[in-house]
Design a protein around this motif. Sequence first.
Motif, PDB file in Angstrom:
ATOM      1  N   PHE A  91       7.459  78.575 117.658  1.00 56.32           N
ATOM      2  CA  PHE A  91       7.697  77.135 117.741  1.00 56.32           C
ATOM      3  C   PHE A  91       8.229  76.676 116.397  1.00 56.32           C
ATOM      4  CE2 PHE A  91       6.421  72.853 116.687  1.00 56.32           C
ATOM      5  CZ  PHE A  91       6.687  72.111 117.830  1.00 56.32           C
ATOM      6  N   GLU A  92       9.265  75.859 116.411  1.00 54.86           N
ATOM      7  CA  GLU A  92       9.783  75.284 115.164  1.00 54.86           C
ATOM      8  C   GLU A  92      10.207  73.849 115.403  1.00 54.86           C
ATOM      9  OE1 GLU A  92      13.184  75.845 111.666  1.00 54.86           O
ATOM     10  OE2 GLU A  92      13.440  76.832 113.615  1.00 54.86           O
ATOM     11  N   SER A  93       9.941  73.019 114.443  1.00 53.94           N
ATOM     12  CA  SER A  93      10.399  71.633 114.511  1.00 53.94           C
ATOM     13  C   SER A  93      10.767  71.150 113.119  1.00 53.94           C
ATOM     14  CB  SER A  93       9.308  70.726 115.087  1.00 53.94           C
ATOM     15  OG  SER A  93       9.723  69.368 115.030  1.00 53.94           O
ATOM     16  N   VAL A  94      11.964  70.586 113.005  1.00 50.00           N
ATOM     17  CA  VAL A  94      12.343  69.829 111.819  1.00 50.00           C
ATOM     18  C   VAL A  94      12.157  68.362 112.190  1.00 50.00           C
ATOM     19  CG1 VAL A  94      14.185  69.216 110.224  1.00 50.00           C
ATOM     20  CG2 VAL A  94      13.974  71.574 111.045  1.00 50.00           C
ATOM     21  N   VAL A  95      11.311  67.677 111.460  1.00 46.34           N
ATOM     22  CA  VAL A  95      10.935  66.307 111.788  1.00 46.34           C
ATOM     23  C   VAL A  95      11.619  65.350 110.810  1.00 46.34           C
ATOM     24  CG1 VAL A  95       9.010  64.744 112.214  1.00 46.34           C
ATOM     25  CG2 VAL A  95       8.703  67.207 112.527  1.00 46.34           C
ATOM     26  N   ALA A  96      12.285  64.360 111.338  1.00 45.93           N
ATOM     27  CA  ALA A  96      12.944  63.375 110.484  1.00 45.93           C
ATOM     28  C   ALA A  96      11.905  62.637 109.649  1.00 45.93           C
ATOM     29  CB  ALA A  96      13.737  62.391 111.336  1.00 45.93           C
ATOM     30  N   PRO A  97      12.117  62.530 108.334  1.00 44.89           N
ATOM     31  CA  PRO A  97      11.141  61.820 107.487  1.00 44.89           C
ATOM     32  C   PRO A  97      10.992  60.368 107.930  1.00 44.89           C
ATOM     33  CG  PRO A  97      12.707  63.065 106.157  1.00 44.89           C
ATOM     34  CD  PRO A  97      13.233  63.067 107.556  1.00 44.89           C
ATOM     35  N   ARG A  98       9.759  59.891 107.929  1.00 39.86           N
ATOM     36  CA  ARG A  98       9.509  58.478 108.238  1.00 39.86           C
ATOM     37  C   ARG A  98       9.532  57.629 106.982  1.00 39.86           C
ATOM     38  NH1 ARG A  98       7.347  62.743 109.614  1.00 39.86           N
ATOM     39  NH2 ARG A  98       5.135  62.204 109.477  1.00 39.86           N
ATOM     40  N   GLY A  99       9.288  58.240 105.840  1.00 35.84           N
ATOM     41  CA  GLY A  99       9.315  57.516 104.571  1.00 35.84           C
ATOM     42  C   GLY A  99      10.479  57.971 103.701  1.00 35.84           C
TER      43      GLY A  99
END
Length: 201
Positions: A91-99
């Motif tokens: 499983f891999e996820s690149v998560v867009a920064p919220r800050g």
Amino acid sequence: FEAAQKSLLAPLEALVKRQLHFATTVASNRHRRSFPPRPPRDPVPPILRERALAVVCVHGEANAWPRHHPDRTEPEIVHWLCQRLDTGERFESVVAPRGRLAPSTCHHIGLAAETLAAGESWDRFVARLHAFLRPGDLLVSWGTFALATLAHDGARLAQPHLDIRRAAGGVLHRRPGTVEACLDEMGAPAPPPWAAGRGGT
């Protein structure tokens, strides 16, 4: 006079004889007693042996500001990886920064700012992660920072967790340092990277 002298020395002679008896007979026999050898302590946590087929290695990279930076915000997960050892599922996820992105984040985690900006939303990441994990999984990570940061972000995982860095310290009888240093110390080959950035390595 001699009778009086013998009378005075008698208790001392009795004391000396008692001490000699203890030193040559009692204490000597006591120290010669054999004790069954203790079995060596297993440095591997029992849960890891009992649930080896349920192990899921997890690793997270964060957008983290220096502790004393005036613009500092709380760390947030921006790259998350899992691998189920029994089946090889990943499983891999690149998560867009919220800050705001910390100045050193991209260099530290090995992913470009454009890659992070194009990442998936936090809600989609959490939904996919929960769909990948199973109730009986044993989550194994190097240290506790990633899972603690994930929980602080609001995605606390219910599966049991094992800090393998602490377990490695029990095997080496010292602080294990980095993953790379620990592998080298144990003579274990480093697996090839399967994703981008430091997390993939």
